[in-house]
Design a protein around this motif. Structure first.
Motif, PDB file in Angstrom:
ATOM      1  N   ILE A   9      -9.636  -1.450  -0.860  1.00  0.00           N
ATOM      2  CA  ILE A   9     -10.830  -2.001  -0.238  1.00  0.00           C
ATOM      3  C   ILE A   9     -11.258  -1.149   0.958  1.00  0.00           C
ATOM      4  CG2 ILE A   9     -11.841  -4.091   0.745  1.00  0.00           C
ATOM      5  CD1 ILE A   9     -10.897  -4.342  -2.160  1.00  0.00           C
ATOM      6  N   SER A  10     -12.549  -0.939   1.103  1.00  0.00           N
ATOM      7  CA  SER A  10     -13.071  -0.174   2.233  1.00  0.00           C
ATOM      8  C   SER A  10     -12.680  -0.842   3.544  1.00  0.00           C
ATOM      9  CB  SER A  10     -14.597  -0.075   2.146  1.00  0.00           C
ATOM     10  OG  SER A  10     -14.986   0.588   0.962  1.00  0.00           O
ATOM     11  N   GLY A  11     -12.183  -0.040   4.483  1.00  0.00           N
ATOM     12  CA  GLY A  11     -11.747  -0.565   5.764  1.00  0.00           C
ATOM     13  C   GLY A  11     -10.286  -0.947   5.807  1.00  0.00           C
ATOM     14  N   SER A  12      -9.576  -0.760   4.696  1.00  0.00           N
ATOM     15  CA  SER A  12      -8.166  -1.164   4.641  1.00  0.00           C
ATOM     16  C   SER A  12      -7.216  -0.062   5.095  1.00  0.00           C
ATOM     17  CB  SER A  12      -7.798  -1.611   3.221  1.00  0.00           C
ATOM     18  OG  SER A  12      -7.996  -0.559   2.292  1.00  0.00           O
ATOM     19  N   GLY A  13      -7.731   1.147   5.370  1.00  0.00           N
ATOM     20  CA  GLY A  13      -6.872   2.199   5.898  1.00  0.00           C
ATOM     21  C   GLY A  13      -6.616   3.368   4.964  1.00  0.00           C
ATOM     22  N   LYS A  14      -7.471   3.584   3.970  1.00  0.00           N
ATOM     23  CA  LYS A  14      -7.236   4.679   3.025  1.00  0.00           C
ATOM     24  C   LYS A  14      -7.246   6.044   3.718  1.00  0.00           C
ATOM     25  CE  LYS A  14     -10.523   3.647   0.112  1.00  0.00           C
ATOM     26  NZ  LYS A  14     -11.036   2.413   0.763  1.00  0.00           N
ATOM     27  N   LYS A  82       1.959   8.034  -8.781  1.00  0.00           N
ATOM     28  CA  LYS A  82       2.089   6.762  -8.079  1.00  0.00           C
ATOM     29  C   LYS A  82       0.709   6.329  -7.598  1.00  0.00           C
ATOM     30  CE  LYS A  82       6.653   6.338  -8.094  1.00  0.00           C
ATOM     31  NZ  LYS A  82       6.935   7.451  -8.986  1.00  0.00           N
ATOM     32  N   VAL A  83       0.464   5.025  -7.628  1.00  0.00           N
ATOM     33  CA  VAL A  83      -0.807   4.469  -7.169  1.00  0.00           C
ATOM     34  C   VAL A  83      -0.535   3.527  -6.003  1.00  0.00           C
ATOM     35  CG1 VAL A  83      -2.865   3.149  -7.783  1.00  0.00           C
ATOM     36  CG2 VAL A  83      -1.769   4.622  -9.489  1.00  0.00           C
ATOM     37  N   LEU A  84      -1.233   3.740  -4.895  1.00  0.00           N
ATOM     38  CA  LEU A  84      -1.160   2.861  -3.735  1.00  0.00           C
ATOM     39  C   LEU A  84      -2.503   2.168  -3.574  1.00  0.00           C
ATOM     40  CD1 LEU A  84       0.660   5.138  -1.116  1.00  0.00           C
ATOM     41  CD2 LEU A  84       1.671   3.566  -2.772  1.00  0.00           C
ATOM     42  N   PHE A  85      -2.489   0.838  -3.610  1.00  0.00           N
ATOM     43  CA  PHE A  85      -3.727   0.054  -3.451  1.00  0.00           C
ATOM     44  C   PHE A  85      -3.684  -0.645  -2.105  1.00  0.00           C
ATOM     45  CE2 PHE A  85      -6.610  -3.475  -3.776  1.00  0.00           C
ATOM     46  CZ  PHE A  85      -7.634  -3.034  -4.593  1.00  0.00           C
ATOM     47  N   LEU A  86      -4.573  -0.254  -1.196  1.00  0.00           N
ATOM     48  CA  LEU A  86      -4.612  -0.834   0.144  1.00  0.00           C
ATOM     49  C   LEU A  86      -5.643  -1.960   0.191  1.00  0.00           C
ATOM     50  CD1 LEU A  86      -3.024   1.759   0.652  1.00  0.00           C
ATOM     51  CD2 LEU A  86      -4.294   2.071   2.775  1.00  0.00           C
ATOM     52  N   THR A  87      -5.249  -3.063   0.792  1.00  0.00           N
ATOM     53  CA  THR A  87      -6.154  -4.202   0.910  1.00  0.00           C
ATOM     54  C   THR A  87      -5.915  -4.873   2.249  1.00  0.00           C
ATOM     55  OG1 THR A  87      -6.942  -6.241  -0.167  1.00  0.00           O
ATOM     56  CG2 THR A  87      -4.565  -5.828  -0.183  1.00  0.00           C
ATOM     57  N   ALA A  88      -6.757  -5.834   2.587  1.00  0.00           N
ATOM     58  CA  ALA A  88      -6.616  -6.591   3.830  1.00  0.00           C
ATOM     59  C   ALA A  88      -7.431  -7.867   3.699  1.00  0.00           C
ATOM     60  CB  ALA A  88      -7.087  -5.777   5.037  1.00  0.00           C
ATOM     61  N   LYS A  89      -7.115  -8.827   4.529  1.00  0.00           N
ATOM     62  CA  LYS A  89      -7.863 -10.075   4.531  1.00  0.00           C
ATOM     63  C   LYS A  89      -9.288  -9.813   5.012  1.00  0.00           C
ATOM     64  CE  LYS A  89      -3.635 -12.686   5.344  1.00  0.00           C
ATOM     65  NZ  LYS A  89      -2.850 -13.491   6.304  1.00  0.00           N
ATOM     66  N   GLY A 141      -3.961  -3.768 -10.051  1.00  0.00           N
ATOM     67  CA  GLY A 141      -2.687  -3.955 -10.741  1.00  0.00           C
ATOM     68  C   GLY A 141      -2.014  -2.689 -11.205  1.00  0.00           C
ATOM     69  N   LEU A 142      -2.555  -1.519 -10.849  1.00  0.00           N
ATOM     70  CA  LEU A 142      -2.016  -0.260 -11.349  1.00  0.00           C
ATOM     71  C   LEU A 142      -0.849   0.271 -10.529  1.00  0.00           C
ATOM     72  CD1 LEU A 142      -5.344   1.641 -12.198  1.00  0.00           C
ATOM     73  CD2 LEU A 142      -3.817   0.435 -13.770  1.00  0.00           C
ATOM     74  N   GLY A 143      -0.627  -0.265  -9.334  1.00  0.00           N
ATOM     75  CA  GLY A 143       0.441   0.296  -8.505  1.00  0.00           C
ATOM     76  C   GLY A 143       0.862  -0.635  -7.396  1.00  0.00           C
ATOM     77  N   GLN A 144       1.386  -0.064  -6.321  1.00  0.00           N
ATOM     78  CA  GLN A 144       1.887  -0.817  -5.188  1.00  0.00           C
ATOM     79  C   GLN A 144       0.742  -1.277  -4.298  1.00  0.00           C
ATOM     80  OE1 GLN A 144       4.543  -2.126  -4.165  1.00  0.00           O
ATOM     81  NE2 GLN A 144       4.291  -2.427  -1.972  1.00  0.00           N
ATOM     82  N   VAL A 145       0.680  -2.586  -4.039  1.00  0.00           N
ATOM     83  CA  VAL A 145      -0.328  -3.150  -3.144  1.00  0.00           C
ATOM     84  C   VAL A 145       0.245  -3.190  -1.728  1.00  0.00           C
ATOM     85  CG1 VAL A 145      -1.763  -5.150  -2.614  1.00  0.00           C
ATOM     86  CG2 VAL A 145      -1.320  -4.534  -4.995  1.00  0.00           C
ATOM     87  N   ILE A 146      -0.541  -2.727  -0.754  1.00  0.00           N
ATOM     88  CA  ILE A 146      -0.130  -2.746   0.653  1.00  0.00           C
ATOM     89  C   ILE A 146      -1.152  -3.553   1.436  1.00  0.00           C
ATOM     90  CG2 ILE A 146       0.386  -1.382   2.704  1.00  0.00           C
ATOM     91  CD1 ILE A 146       1.086   0.945   0.932  1.00  0.00           C
ATOM     92  N   ASP A 147      -0.711  -4.641   2.027  1.00  0.00           N
ATOM     93  CA  ASP A 147      -1.565  -5.485   2.851  1.00  0.00           C
ATOM     94  C   ASP A 147      -1.559  -4.937   4.273  1.00  0.00           C
ATOM     95  OD1 ASP A 147      -2.961  -7.451   4.164  1.00  0.00           O
ATOM     96  OD2 ASP A 147      -1.468  -9.020   3.872  1.00  0.00           O
ATOM     97  N   THR A 148      -2.701  -4.432   4.733  1.00  0.00           N
ATOM     98  CA  THR A 148      -2.776  -3.818   6.057  1.00  0.00           C
ATOM     99  C   THR A 148      -3.346  -4.757   7.110  1.00  0.00           C
ATOM    100  OG1 THR A 148      -5.003  -2.888   5.763  1.00  0.00           O
ATOM    101  CG2 THR A 148      -3.141  -1.596   4.927  1.00  0.00           C
ATOM    102  N   SER A 149      -3.492  -6.030   6.789  1.00  0.00           N
ATOM    103  CA  SER A 149      -4.052  -6.989   7.748  1.00  0.00           C
ATOM    104  C   SER A 149      -3.212  -6.995   9.031  1.00  0.00           C
ATOM    105  CB  SER A 149      -4.070  -8.393   7.144  1.00  0.00           C
ATOM    106  OG  SER A 149      -4.780  -8.423   5.928  1.00  0.00           O
ATOM    107  N   GLY A 150      -3.859  -6.800  10.165  1.00  0.00           N
ATOM    108  CA  GLY A 150      -3.151  -6.829  11.441  1.00  0.00           C
ATOM    109  C   GLY A 150      -2.171  -5.694  11.643  1.00  0.00           C
ATOM    110  N   LEU A 151      -2.248  -4.664  10.805  1.00  0.00           N
ATOM    111  CA  LEU A 151      -1.289  -3.564  10.866  1.00  0.00           C
ATOM    112  C   LEU A 151      -1.874  -2.422  11.697  1.00  0.00           C
ATOM    113  CD1 LEU A 151       1.502  -3.273   9.476  1.00  0.00           C
ATOM    114  CD2 LEU A 151       0.380  -1.892   7.740  1.00  0.00           C
TER     115      LEU A 151
END
Length: 290
Positions: A9-14, A82-89, A141-151
């Motif tokens: 997601i845009s703004g999640s830290g890519k 490897k696929v890294l999927f960054l997301t946040a609230k 669903g293709l790889g590791q999801v990383i929740d960056t909320s508050g990170l």
């Protein structure tokens, strides 16, 4: 080659994640349309490159559907992908866009594709975020999801580098402690609730400590129900870990939650990480302590 695809997601830290990979020695390309991915890999391989990181996001919406097929092709060619999927609230994303004063990539009507809107309609930030989540739902669903909320940016860089260090392991087992009052981590595959156990917080001598401090460890070690719950969680993960490995999972995130994310959940993560260290590549996070 070792290939890492960063999306989300845009703004999640890519951009931060891509910079961390560049520091780790990867040749990095931002906002590459998936239709050019195969050609880029072939070119870099001819140049003798061994590590490549590519960021793909919703700006390449028309070709996102091709990404799963491209990943399968790369793996068939023998590449370590490897696929890294960054997301946040959503509230975290709104705060970040407000702080940076940047517009969302889908903020223009022609980008978001809402045909039922009038030509003068400009989608709100919340509408853009919702639409982007829908567009990337199949990619998540293709790889590791990383929740960056508050990170923080520094902590995200550290997490990315930890995951990069686990690339050659068949499965990385990540244990993460968290506080339920701040929400369940978006990247959790398995969630266990340890709030039913006595809380060291109510002992004034233990309140300022954490689950890594010996007085708290002694307090929890003395409780039979703690050992019983620990055994149940340990047995569950141990029983199903081979199935996750056989499912070609690269990462499995086990989240342990308590009220404040300071005592009980931290204690459980530390013990579980130590127990499974010989069964898989093990990482641990303490979200609230970090």
């Amino acid at each position: 080659m070792r290939i890492i695809l960063i999306t989300g997601i845009s703004g999640s830290g890519k951009s931060i994640g891509l910079a961390a990979l560049e520091d780790a020695g990867y040749f990095c390309v931002d906002n590459l349309p998936p239709t050019l991915l195969r050609a880029l890999v072939e070119t870099r391989q001819k140049d003798g490159a061994t590590a490549l990181a590519v960021a793909v996001d919703a700006r390449s919406a028309l070709s996102l559907a091709e990404l799963p097929a491209d990943i399968r092709w790369l793996k068939q060619q023998g590449h370590d992908v490897k696929v890294l999927f960054l997301t946040a609230k959503t509230e975290s994303l709104i705060t970040r866009f407000s702080e940076t004063r940047r517009s969302h990539p889908l903020s223009h009507r022609e980008s978001i594709g809402d045909d039922d809107k009038s030509p003068t309609h400009r989608p709100t930030l919340v509408e853009c975020i919702r639409r982007e989540r829908e567009m990337l739902a199949d990619v998540e669903g293709l790889g590791q999801v990383i929740d960056t909320s508050g990170l923080s940016a520094n902590k995200l860089r550290a997490w990315i580098k930890d995951l990069v260090g686990s690339d050659h392991s068949p499965l990385t087992l990540l244990f993460e402690s968290f506080a339920f009052k701040y929400g369940v981590p978006l990247d959790a595959d398995l969630v266990f609730d340890v709030r039913i156990l006595p809380n060291p917080y109510y002992d004034l001598a233990l309140r300022p400590l954490t689950g890594r401090d010996q007085p708290v460890i002694n307090f929890l070690d003395a409780l039979p129900e703690v050992e019983n719950l620990m055994g149940d969680i340990r047995n569950f993960v141990e029983k199903w870990l081979p199935s996750f490995k056989n499912d070609n999972r690269s990462y499995l995130t086990v989240a342990i939650g308590c009220t404040g994310g300071q005592h009980r959940s931290v204690y459980f993560v530390e013990h579980l990480a130590a127990y499974f260290q010989d069964a898989a590549r093990v990482l641990k996070r303490h979200r609230e302590l970090d």
